[in-house]
Design a protein around this motif. Structure first.
Motif, PDB file in Angstrom:
ATOM      1  N   LEU A  97       0.850  -1.183   0.000  1.00  0.00           N
ATOM      2  CA  LEU A  97       0.000   0.000   0.000  1.00  0.00           C
ATOM      3  C   LEU A  97       0.887   1.235   0.000  1.00  0.00           C
ATOM      4  O   LEU A  97       1.987   1.215   0.553  1.00  0.00           O
ATOM      5  N   CYS A  98       0.390   2.312  -0.588  1.00  0.00           N
ATOM      6  CA  CYS A  98       1.121   3.572  -0.555  1.00  0.00           C
ATOM      7  C   CYS A  98       0.141   4.695  -0.256  1.00  0.00           C
ATOM      8  O   CYS A  98      -0.983   4.713  -0.783  1.00  0.00           O
ATOM      9  N   GLU A  99       0.581   5.613   0.595  1.00  0.00           N
ATOM     10  CA  GLU A  99      -0.161   6.836   0.895  1.00  0.00           C
ATOM     11  C   GLU A  99       0.768   8.014   0.671  1.00  0.00           C
ATOM     12  O   GLU A  99       1.910   7.999   1.134  1.00  0.00           O
ATOM     13  N   ALA A 100       0.290   9.033  -0.035  1.00  0.00           N
ATOM     14  CA  ALA A 100       1.082  10.237  -0.293  1.00  0.00           C
ATOM     15  C   ALA A 100       0.318  11.460   0.186  1.00  0.00           C
ATOM     16  O   ALA A 100      -0.902  11.565  -0.012  1.00  0.00           O
ATOM     17  N   ARG A 101       1.070  12.383   0.822  1.00  0.00           N
ATOM     18  CA  ARG A 101       0.484  13.613   1.368  1.00  0.00           C
ATOM     19  C   ARG A 101       1.346  14.811   0.999  1.00  0.00           C
ATOM     20  O   ARG A 101       2.576  14.728   1.055  1.00  0.00           O
ATOM     21  N   HIS A 104       3.993  20.735   1.304  1.00  0.00           N
ATOM     22  CA  HIS A 104       4.039  22.139   0.873  1.00  0.00           C
ATOM     23  C   HIS A 104       3.475  22.221  -0.542  1.00  0.00           C
ATOM     24  O   HIS A 104       3.933  21.506  -1.429  1.00  0.00           O
ATOM     25  N   LEU A 105       2.464  23.068  -0.737  1.00  0.00           N
ATOM     26  CA  LEU A 105       1.860  23.277  -2.051  1.00  0.00           C
ATOM     27  C   LEU A 105       2.069  24.735  -2.450  1.00  0.00           C
ATOM     28  O   LEU A 105       1.173  25.562  -2.298  1.00  0.00           O
ATOM     29  N   GLY A 106       3.258  25.050  -2.950  1.00  0.00           N
ATOM     30  CA  GLY A 106       3.575  26.422  -3.309  1.00  0.00           C
ATOM     31  C   GLY A 106       3.407  26.718  -4.791  1.00  0.00           C
ATOM     32  O   GLY A 106       3.053  25.846  -5.582  1.00  0.00           O
ATOM     33  N   ARG A 107       3.695  27.966  -5.168  1.00  0.00           N
ATOM     34  CA  ARG A 107       3.598  28.383  -6.573  1.00  0.00           C
ATOM     35  C   ARG A 107       4.817  27.947  -7.383  1.00  0.00           C
ATOM     36  O   ARG A 107       4.733  27.803  -8.597  1.00  0.00           O
ATOM     37  N   THR A 108       5.947  27.743  -6.727  1.00  0.00           N
ATOM     38  CA  THR A 108       7.154  27.349  -7.459  1.00  0.00           C
ATOM     39  C   THR A 108       7.604  25.927  -7.146  1.00  0.00           C
ATOM     40  O   THR A 108       8.254  25.300  -7.970  1.00  0.00           O
ATOM     41  N   THR A 109       7.252  25.429  -5.969  1.00  0.00           N
ATOM     42  CA  THR A 109       7.587  24.049  -5.608  1.00  0.00           C
ATOM     43  C   THR A 109       6.459  23.405  -4.812  1.00  0.00           C
ATOM     44  O   THR A 109       5.642  24.097  -4.195  1.00  0.00           O
ATOM     45  N   GLN A 110       6.447  22.092  -4.858  1.00  0.00           N
ATOM     46  CA  GLN A 110       5.614  21.289  -3.971  1.00  0.00           C
ATOM     47  C   GLN A 110       6.514  20.239  -3.348  1.00  0.00           C
ATOM     48  O   GLN A 110       7.428  19.728  -4.003  1.00  0.00           O
ATOM     49  N   VAL A 111       6.241  19.924  -2.086  1.00  0.00           N
ATOM     50  CA  VAL A 111       6.965  18.865  -1.393  1.00  0.00           C
ATOM     51  C   VAL A 111       5.933  17.831  -0.953  1.00  0.00           C
ATOM     52  O   VAL A 111       4.911  18.181  -0.359  1.00  0.00           O
ATOM     53  N   TRP A 112       6.236  16.566  -1.265  1.00  0.00           N
ATOM     54  CA  TRP A 112       5.324  15.469  -0.967  1.00  0.00           C
ATOM     55  C   TRP A 112       6.047  14.384  -0.184  1.00  0.00           C
ATOM     56  O   TRP A 112       7.214  14.104  -0.439  1.00  0.00           O
ATOM     57  N   ASP A 113       5.339  13.762   0.748  1.00  0.00           N
ATOM     58  CA  ASP A 113       5.818  12.594   1.479  1.00  0.00           C
ATOM     59  C   ASP A 113       4.935  11.402   1.137  1.00  0.00           C
ATOM     60  O   ASP A 113       3.719  11.560   0.923  1.00  0.00           O
ATOM     61  N   ALA A 114       5.540  10.213   1.110  1.00  0.00           N
ATOM     62  CA  ALA A 114       4.782   8.980   0.890  1.00  0.00           C
ATOM     63  C   ALA A 114       5.326   7.892   1.799  1.00  0.00           C
ATOM     64  O   ALA A 114       6.517   7.867   2.118  1.00  0.00           O
ATOM     65  N   ASP A 115       4.444   7.014   2.211  1.00  0.00           N
ATOM     66  CA  ASP A 115       4.810   5.821   2.974  1.00  0.00           C
ATOM     67  C   ASP A 115       4.321   4.601   2.203  1.00  0.00           C
ATOM     68  O   ASP A 115       3.191   4.589   1.701  1.00  0.00           O
ATOM     69  N   VAL A 116       5.174   3.603   2.110  1.00  0.00           N
ATOM     70  CA  VAL A 116       4.822   2.333   1.478  1.00  0.00           C
ATOM     71  C   VAL A 116       4.816   1.278   2.580  1.00  0.00           C
ATOM     72  O   VAL A 116       5.784   1.172   3.350  1.00  0.00           O
ATOM     73  N   THR A 117       3.727   0.519   2.675  1.00  0.00           N
ATOM     74  CA  THR A 117       3.591  -0.488   3.725  1.00  0.00           C
ATOM     75  C   THR A 117       3.189  -1.842   3.141  1.00  0.00           C
ATOM     76  O   THR A 117       2.628  -1.914   2.047  1.00  0.00           O
ATOM     77  N   ASN A 118       3.465  -2.873   3.898  1.00  0.00           N
ATOM     78  CA  ASN A 118       3.045  -4.222   3.559  1.00  0.00           C
ATOM     79  C   ASN A 118       1.610  -4.384   4.045  1.00  0.00           C
ATOM     80  O   ASN A 118       1.339  -4.221   5.240  1.00  0.00           O
ATOM     81  N   SER A 120      -0.387  -6.974   4.477  1.00  0.00           N
ATOM     82  CA  SER A 120      -0.715  -8.058   5.400  1.00  0.00           C
ATOM     83  C   SER A 120      -0.138  -7.862   6.793  1.00  0.00           C
ATOM     84  O   SER A 120      -0.720  -8.318   7.782  1.00  0.00           O
ATOM     85  N   THR A 121       0.995  -7.181   6.909  1.00  0.00           N
ATOM     86  CA  THR A 121       1.625  -6.999   8.223  1.00  0.00           C
ATOM     87  C   THR A 121       1.478  -5.579   8.765  1.00  0.00           C
ATOM     88  O   THR A 121       1.771  -5.346   9.936  1.00  0.00           O
ATOM     89  N   SER A 122       1.090  -4.632   7.917  1.00  0.00           N
ATOM     90  CA  SER A 122       1.022  -3.200   8.253  1.00  0.00           C
ATOM     91  C   SER A 122       2.389  -2.613   8.572  1.00  0.00           C
ATOM     92  O   SER A 122       2.480  -1.494   9.084  1.00  0.00           O
ATOM     93  N   ARG A 123       3.454  -3.332   8.285  1.00  0.00           N
ATOM     94  CA  ARG A 123       4.796  -2.809   8.525  1.00  0.00           C
ATOM     95  C   ARG A 123       5.212  -1.886   7.404  1.00  0.00           C
ATOM     96  O   ARG A 123       4.960  -2.146   6.229  1.00  0.00           O
ATOM     97  N   LYS A 124       5.893  -0.823   7.792  1.00  0.00           N
ATOM     98  CA  LYS A 124       6.365   0.151   6.818  1.00  0.00           C
ATOM     99  C   LYS A 124       7.553  -0.415   6.054  1.00  0.00           C
ATOM    100  O   LYS A 124       8.505  -0.925   6.644  1.00  0.00           O
ATOM    101  N   ILE A 125       7.489  -0.318   4.738  1.00  0.00           N
ATOM    102  CA  ILE A 125       8.571  -0.762   3.858  1.00  0.00           C
ATOM    103  C   ILE A 125       9.510   0.400   3.559  1.00  0.00           C
ATOM    104  O   ILE A 125      10.719   0.224   3.512  1.00  0.00           O
ATOM    105  N   ALA A 126       8.935   1.592   3.354  1.00  0.00           N
ATOM    106  CA  ALA A 126       9.783   2.740   3.008  1.00  0.00           C
ATOM    107  C   ALA A 126       9.058   4.047   3.289  1.00  0.00           C
ATOM    108  O   ALA A 126       7.830   4.111   3.286  1.00  0.00           O
ATOM    109  N   THR A 127       9.860   5.068   3.542  1.00  0.00           N
ATOM    110  CA  THR A 127       9.384   6.447   3.554  1.00  0.00           C
ATOM    111  C   THR A 127      10.036   7.146   2.371  1.00  0.00           C
ATOM    112  O   THR A 127      11.138   6.784   1.951  1.00  0.00           O
TER     113      THR A 127
END
Length: 138
Positions: A97-101, A104-118, A120-127
């Motif tokens: 699963l992946c969730e992205a948020r 920062h939503l600016g006029r010249t840049t945006q910054v996004w974070d995402a988490d990838v999880t397993n 079946s285990t709900s364990r985080k695979i990556a940030t």
């Protein structure tokens, strides 16, 4: 925010890398995108674990589509100027699963974070974090 549905974003990737990976969007909102990706042998590294490039591609896809949906009025597009990922686990099968948020939503840049999880285990695979440069007409 431009209005997109999960089906719109899933179809958008058909014939391109997101479709080849099998990313299926499940939720699309201004402040949260969610997707699932079944793990298949083609997505694994030769050692039998989920390839880091697969994980980054999933996270980058959600962040990129989120940027596209949140472009300021008059912008013509965007390009990634930086990305970073920390790997905390892996998967060999099942679904990730992946969730992205937006951070920062600016006029010249945006910054996004995402988490990838397993799923079946709900364990985080990556940030994941990326910075997108907003493109404007010349």
């Amino acid at each position: 925010m431009t209005q997109y549905t999960p089906e719109d974003f899933t179809k958008f990737g058909v014939g391109a890398l997101p479709g080849l990976i099998g990313i299926e969007f499940t939720s699309v909102a201004q402040d949260l995108l969610q997707a699932r990706t079944p793990v298949r042998p083609e997505l694994l590294a030769p050692n039998g674990y989920l390839h880091a490039g697969t994980v980054v591609s999933i996270a980058d896809t959600l962040c990129g589509y989120g940027t596209m949906a949140n472009l300021p009025e008059g912008a013509t597009g965007f390009t990634t100027i930086e990305l970073k990922s920390n790997f905390l686990g892996t998967a060999r099968d099942g679904v990730v699963l992946c969730e992205a948020r937006p951070i920062h939503l600016g006029r010249t840049t945006q910054v996004w974070d995402a988490d990838v999880t397993n799923e079946s285990t709900s364990r985080k695979i990556a940030t994941f974090r990326c910075t997108q440069m907003i493109l404007w007409p010349k």
